[in-house]
Enzyme design. Structure first.
Site, PDB file in Angstrom:
ATOM      1  N   HIS A  98       0.858  -1.184   0.000  1.00  8.84           N
ATOM      2  CA  HIS A  98       0.000   0.000   0.000  1.00  8.84           C
ATOM      3  C   HIS A  98       0.892   1.230   0.000  1.00  8.84           C
ATOM      4  O   HIS A  98       1.734   1.413   0.879  1.00  8.84           O
ATOM      5  CB  HIS A  98      -0.912   0.011   1.227  1.00  8.84           C
ATOM      6  CG  HIS A  98      -1.824   1.202   1.260  1.00  8.84           C
ATOM      7  ND1 HIS A  98      -3.066   1.214   0.648  1.00  8.84           N
ATOM      8  CD2 HIS A  98      -1.671   2.430   1.818  1.00  8.84           C
ATOM      9  CE1 HIS A  98      -3.636   2.393   0.828  1.00  8.84           C
ATOM     10  NE2 HIS A  98      -2.814   3.148   1.539  1.00  8.84           N
ATOM     11  N   CYS A  99       0.719   2.085  -1.012  1.00  9.65           N
ATOM     12  CA  CYS A  99       1.524   3.302  -1.149  1.00  9.65           C
ATOM     13  C   CYS A  99       0.768   4.465  -0.525  1.00  9.65           C
ATOM     14  O   CYS A  99      -0.315   4.835  -0.990  1.00  9.65           O
ATOM     15  CB  CYS A  99       1.818   3.573  -2.625  1.00  9.65           C
ATOM     16  SG  CYS A  99       2.733   5.107  -2.913  1.00  9.65           S
ATOM     17  N   PHE A 100       1.333   5.057   0.510  1.00  5.12           N
ATOM     18  CA  PHE A 100       0.670   6.165   1.191  1.00  5.12           C
ATOM     19  C   PHE A 100       0.733   7.451   0.362  1.00  5.12           C
ATOM     20  O   PHE A 100      -0.145   8.304   0.492  1.00  5.12           O
ATOM     21  CB  PHE A 100       1.308   6.395   2.557  1.00  5.12           C
ATOM     22  CG  PHE A 100       0.976   5.324   3.554  1.00  5.12           C
ATOM     23  CD1 PHE A 100      -0.216   5.342   4.245  1.00  5.12           C
ATOM     24  CD2 PHE A 100       1.851   4.270   3.782  1.00  5.12           C
ATOM     25  CE1 PHE A 100      -0.542   4.359   5.156  1.00  5.12           C
ATOM     26  CE2 PHE A 100       1.546   3.278   4.692  1.00  5.12           C
ATOM     27  CZ  PHE A 100       0.354   3.312   5.381  1.00  5.12           C
TER      28      PHE A 100
END
Length: 275
Positions: free
Chosen positions: A122-124
């Site tokens: 998951h890329c913030f």
């Protein structure tokens, strides 16, 4: 979980703010300072070439950033047989899976509340999960972001070198620039705009190195046919030739994706979806 959800909102806004500041500094400060005499500047001057290069890098970085966000894992989840009712969702939340409920290498993200095929992480900074549909755009985003930061770093160093009449021929000059600048700033010998540019130099260096390292590590995983999630969980992947692994991520039109931000066409997922 609340902190992660807050970070999922703040990180994209922070990235867009840094991108806007970089664009303003390049267009209105660095590039104009390269013109010695605008009336006699030739058409293909270094300033114009540098401006065209920066716009190319920025357009690719921003374009792939938008495509990463638009290629939502929610679309992938609609094609999976996840079942109905809260019981199946609860099984995904606690990490278990009902028989035949999903394809291999799928993962439910608590932050997105969606399922991603070939989940990587998951890329913030995009507020989105990275999977089979947006992996290529994510890699291109990291690549062009690192190149744009390197371009801004070089232009910023040239501007500071001219503004402060200093040379960066000695590698230690860049390392000692920040402490000397802080002391000069508080003594009143350095302008606030110049101090801001110096701080941005170190920020561009950090972001550029982080994106470049992340891109290289991601390419090594792709060559092995493995995702970051599979590596973290210790999952065994099927051995395949590295060419097939690259084609699965980058598709047949990989050269077009290097020059223009386009969707990940030609991948295995899109071919399965068309069938």
């Amino acid at each position: 979980m609340l902190i992660l959800r807050l970070l999922n909102v703040v990180a994209p806004a922070y990235f867009l703010c840094i991108s806007l500041v970089t664009f303003v500094l390049q267009i209105f400060l660095f590039i104009p300072s390269m013109f010695r005499d605008p009336s006699t500047t030739p058409l293909f001057s270094p300033a114009l070439l540098h401006g065209a290069l920066f716009l190319f890098l920025s357009a690719n970085a921003l374009g792939n950033y938008v495509l990463v966000i638009q290629s939502s894992p929610e679309d992938l989840g609609k094609g999976l047989n996840l079942g109905e009712g809260a019981e199946v969702v609860a099984n995904w939340l606690d990490g278990s899976r009902s028989p035949g409920s999903a394809l291999p290498s799928t993962h439910f993200c608590r932050l997105c509340a969606r399922v991603t095929q070939r989940h990587d992480h998951h890329c913030f900074f995009t507020g989105n999960c990275i999977g089979s549909r947006n992996m290529r755009n994510f890699i291109m985003f990291c690549l062009y972001t690192s190149l744009a930061c390197l371009d801004s770093l070089v232009a910023g160093m040239a501007y500071i070198s001219a503004a402060l009449s200093m040379s960066f021929a000695n590698p230690l000059a860049f390392l000692t620039l920040l402490p000397h600048s802080i002391s000069q700033f508080f003594s009143g010998a350095l302008l606030s705009s110049e101090m801001f540019v110096i701080l941005m130099l170190y920020l561009w260096l950090g972001i550029g190195l982080a994106c470049a390292g992340f891109c290289c590590h991601q390419m090594l995983l792709i060559l092995r046919g493995q995702t970051r999630y599979q590596m973290r969980k210790g999952m065994v992947v099927r051995a395949r030739p590295w060419r097939e692994n690259l084609q699965e991520v980058f598709g047949k039109r990989w050269l077009l994706g290097l020059l223009v931000p386009v969707l990940n066409v030609g991948s295995d997922y899109r071919r399965q979806k068309e069938k």
